[in-house]
Design a protein around this motif. Structure first.
Motif, PDB file in Angstrom:
ATOM      1  N   LEU A   8      37.235  53.718  46.605  1.00  0.00           N
ATOM      2  CA  LEU A   8      36.281  53.422  47.671  1.00  0.00           C
ATOM      3  C   LEU A   8      37.059  53.478  48.977  1.00  0.00           C
ATOM      4  O   LEU A   8      38.135  52.886  49.078  1.00  0.00           O
ATOM      5  CB  LEU A   8      35.679  52.028  47.489  1.00  0.00           C
ATOM      6  N   THR A   9      36.528  54.173  49.971  1.00  0.00           N
ATOM      7  CA  THR A   9      37.270  54.312  51.221  1.00  0.00           C
ATOM      8  C   THR A   9      36.488  53.831  52.437  1.00  0.00           C
ATOM      9  O   THR A   9      37.080  53.550  53.462  1.00  0.00           O
ATOM     10  CB  THR A   9      37.683  55.785  51.445  1.00  0.00           C
ATOM     11  N   ARG A  10      35.170  53.740  52.327  1.00  0.00           N
ATOM     12  CA  ARG A  10      34.355  53.374  53.481  1.00  0.00           C
ATOM     13  C   ARG A  10      34.005  51.890  53.445  1.00  0.00           C
ATOM     14  O   ARG A  10      33.694  51.331  52.392  1.00  0.00           O
ATOM     15  CB  ARG A  10      33.071  54.201  53.501  1.00  0.00           C
ATOM     16  N   GLY A  11      34.029  51.265  54.602  1.00  0.00           N
ATOM     17  CA  GLY A  11      33.692  49.857  54.708  1.00  0.00           C
ATOM     18  C   GLY A  11      32.281  49.558  54.245  1.00  0.00           C
ATOM     19  O   GLY A  11      32.018  48.506  53.647  1.00  0.00           O
ATOM     20  N   ASP A  12      31.356  50.483  54.499  1.00  0.00           N
ATOM     21  CA  ASP A  12      29.965  50.292  54.064  1.00  0.00           C
ATOM     22  C   ASP A  12      29.874  50.207  52.543  1.00  0.00           C
ATOM     23  O   ASP A  12      29.081  49.435  52.001  1.00  0.00           O
ATOM     24  CB  ASP A  12      29.078  51.429  54.569  1.00  0.00           C
ATOM     25  N   ASP A  13      30.681  51.007  51.850  1.00  0.00           N
ATOM     26  CA  ASP A  13      30.683  50.978  50.387  1.00  0.00           C
ATOM     27  C   ASP A  13      31.204  49.638  49.872  1.00  0.00           C
ATOM     28  O   ASP A  13      30.648  49.062  48.931  1.00  0.00           O
ATOM     29  CB  ASP A  13      31.528  52.119  49.820  1.00  0.00           C
ATOM     30  N   TYR A  14      32.269  49.146  50.489  1.00  0.00           N
ATOM     31  CA  TYR A  14      32.811  47.835  50.113  1.00  0.00           C
ATOM     32  C   TYR A  14      31.755  46.751  50.303  1.00  0.00           C
ATOM     33  O   TYR A  14      31.534  45.925  49.412  1.00  0.00           O
ATOM     34  CB  TYR A  14      34.031  47.477  50.977  1.00  0.00           C
ATOM     35  N   ARG A  15      31.114  46.738  51.468  1.00  0.00           N
ATOM     36  CA  ARG A  15      30.106  45.715  51.760  1.00  0.00           C
ATOM     37  C   ARG A  15      28.954  45.757  50.760  1.00  0.00           C
ATOM     38  O   ARG A  15      28.503  44.716  50.281  1.00  0.00           O
ATOM     39  CB  ARG A  15      29.568  45.876  53.186  1.00  0.00           C
ATOM     40  N   LEU A  16      28.490  46.946  50.442  1.00  0.00           N
ATOM     41  CA  LEU A  16      27.390  47.092  49.497  1.00  0.00           C
ATOM     42  C   LEU A  16      27.759  46.519  48.123  1.00  0.00           C
ATOM     43  O   LEU A  16      26.984  45.768  47.529  1.00  0.00           O
ATOM     44  CB  LEU A  16      27.005  48.569  49.355  1.00  0.00           C
ATOM     45  N   VAL A  17      28.930  46.855  47.640  1.00  0.00           N
ATOM     46  CA  VAL A  17      29.350  46.390  46.319  1.00  0.00           C
ATOM     47  C   VAL A  17      29.537  44.875  46.313  1.00  0.00           C
ATOM     48  O   VAL A  17      29.079  44.191  45.394  1.00  0.00           O
ATOM     49  CB  VAL A  17      30.640  47.106  45.863  1.00  0.00           C
ATOM     50  N   VAL A  18      30.167  44.335  47.338  1.00  0.00           N
ATOM     51  CA  VAL A  18      30.428  42.891  47.370  1.00  0.00           C
ATOM     52  C   VAL A  18      29.132  42.102  47.537  1.00  0.00           C
ATOM     53  O   VAL A  18      28.946  41.059  46.904  1.00  0.00           O
ATOM     54  CB  VAL A  18      31.445  42.544  48.482  1.00  0.00           C
ATOM     55  N   ARG A  19      28.220  42.590  48.340  1.00  0.00           N
ATOM     56  CA  ARG A  19      26.983  41.838  48.598  1.00  0.00           C
ATOM     57  C   ARG A  19      25.958  41.973  47.483  1.00  0.00           C
ATOM     58  O   ARG A  19      25.235  41.030  47.187  1.00  0.00           O
ATOM     59  CB  ARG A  19      26.367  42.281  49.917  1.00  0.00           C
ATOM     60  N   ARG A  20      25.852  43.145  46.874  1.00  0.00           N
ATOM     61  CA  ARG A  20      24.792  43.383  45.892  1.00  0.00           C
ATOM     62  C   ARG A  20      25.285  43.526  44.464  1.00  0.00           C
ATOM     63  O   ARG A  20      24.477  43.588  43.545  1.00  0.00           O
ATOM     64  CB  ARG A  20      24.009  44.634  46.273  1.00  0.00           C
ATOM     65  N   GLY A  21      26.573  43.605  44.277  1.00  0.00           N
ATOM     66  CA  GLY A  21      27.096  43.841  42.938  1.00  0.00           C
ATOM     67  C   GLY A  21      27.115  42.614  42.060  1.00  0.00           C
ATOM     68  O   GLY A  21      27.099  41.479  42.534  1.00  0.00           O
ATOM     69  N   ALA A  22      27.153  42.851  40.758  1.00  0.00           N
ATOM     70  CA  ALA A  22      27.307  41.774  39.786  1.00  0.00           C
ATOM     71  C   ALA A  22      28.735  41.259  39.896  1.00  0.00           C
ATOM     72  O   ALA A  22      29.675  42.033  40.063  1.00  0.00           O
ATOM     73  CB  ALA A  22      27.039  42.304  38.387  1.00  0.00           C
ATOM     74  N   ARG A  23      28.902  39.948  39.804  1.00  0.00           N
ATOM     75  CA  ARG A  23      30.203  39.329  40.040  1.00  0.00           C
ATOM     76  C   ARG A  23      30.761  38.742  38.755  1.00  0.00           C
ATOM     77  O   ARG A  23      30.023  38.205  37.932  1.00  0.00           O
ATOM     78  CB  ARG A  23      30.048  38.240  41.080  1.00  0.00           C
ATOM     79  N   CYS A  24      32.057  38.841  38.620  1.00  0.00           N
ATOM     80  CA  CYS A  24      32.770  38.229  37.500  1.00  0.00           C
ATOM     81  C   CYS A  24      34.024  37.585  38.087  1.00  0.00           C
ATOM     82  O   CYS A  24      34.884  38.272  38.627  1.00  0.00           O
ATOM     83  CB  CYS A  24      33.128  39.283  36.456  1.00  0.00           C
ATOM     84  N   ALA A  25      34.100  36.267  37.997  1.00  0.00           N
ATOM     85  CA  ALA A  25      35.223  35.550  38.593  1.00  0.00           C
ATOM     86  C   ALA A  25      36.228  35.151  37.533  1.00  0.00           C
ATOM     87  O   ALA A  25      35.870  34.818  36.403  1.00  0.00           O
ATOM     88  CB  ALA A  25      34.722  34.318  39.327  1.00  0.00           C
ATOM     89  N   GLY A  26      37.477  35.192  37.917  1.00  0.00           N
ATOM     90  CA  GLY A  26      38.562  34.740  37.059  1.00  0.00           C
ATOM     91  C   GLY A  26      39.469  33.827  37.854  1.00  0.00           C
ATOM     92  O   GLY A  26      39.168  33.483  39.003  1.00  0.00           O
ATOM     93  N   ALA A  27      40.582  33.444  37.277  1.00  0.00           N
ATOM     94  CA  ALA A  27      41.510  32.540  37.945  1.00  0.00           C
ATOM     95  C   ALA A  27      42.244  33.223  39.102  1.00  0.00           C
ATOM     96  O   ALA A  27      42.610  32.563  40.077  1.00  0.00           O
ATOM     97  CB  ALA A  27      42.525  32.004  36.940  1.00  0.00           C
ATOM     98  N   ASN A  28      42.432  34.538  39.008  1.00  0.00           N
ATOM     99  CA  ASN A  28      43.233  35.257  40.003  1.00  0.00           C
ATOM    100  C   ASN A  28      42.470  36.312  40.788  1.00  0.00           C
ATOM    101  O   ASN A  28      42.947  36.777  41.810  1.00  0.00           O
ATOM    102  CB  ASN A  28      44.425  35.936  39.312  1.00  0.00           C
ATOM    103  N   THR A  29      41.318  36.716  40.296  1.00  0.00           N
ATOM    104  CA  THR A  29      40.550  37.777  40.950  1.00  0.00           C
ATOM    105  C   THR A  29      39.060  37.504  40.860  1.00  0.00           C
ATOM    106  O   THR A  29      38.611  36.740  40.007  1.00  0.00           O
ATOM    107  CB  THR A  29      40.808  39.151  40.291  1.00  0.00           C
TER     108      THR A  29
END
Length: 120
Positions: A8-29
């Motif tokens: 991923l290289t564009r800021g818009d792509d990052y924002r879209l994934v972080v805001r609308r994507g399914a999330r999986c949290a761990g201890a480090n990431t």
């Protein structure tokens, strides 16, 4: 490691994934995943903030995450966009801990063998 079409290289792509994507949290990431129907290679992006450490530490964490994703690439569904955000604890985590955590999240959210288009 990861060729340009796999990043991923564009800021818009990052924002879209972080805001609308399914999330999986761990201890480090925290892993965010959006599954698209586009017939293209899976793409990866990495967020490693200054809270993780100095530049050397941040780059080491980023390189480790890229290596883990390159290993997991065959198991990630085509068309998936993945953003992995490193938490400050990632600076002291071992490579095997990071690999186990990211692999678990990718298997839960972006596995290539699941038939449903659901991005829970």
């Amino acid at each position: 490691m990861l060729a340009r079409p796999r990043r991923l290289t564009r800021g818009d792509d990052y924002r879209l994934v972080v805001r609308r994507g399914a999330r999986c949290a761990g201890a480090n990431t925290v892993t965010h995943v959006i599954l698209t129907a586009e017939p293209r290679a899976a793409r990866f992006g990495f967020i490693v903030s200054k809270a993780v450490g100095n530049a050397v530490t941040r780059n080491t964490v980023r390189r480790r995450l890229k290596a883990v994703c390159a290993e997991a690439l065959p198991d990630v569904r085509e068309g998936a966009d993945v953003v992995i955000r490193a938490l400050p604890s990632a600076a002291t985590a071992s490579f095997s801990d990071l690999r186990a955590e990211v692999t678990r999240c990718l298997a839960r959210r972006a596995a290539a063998d699941t038939g449903s288009g659901d991005s829970r």
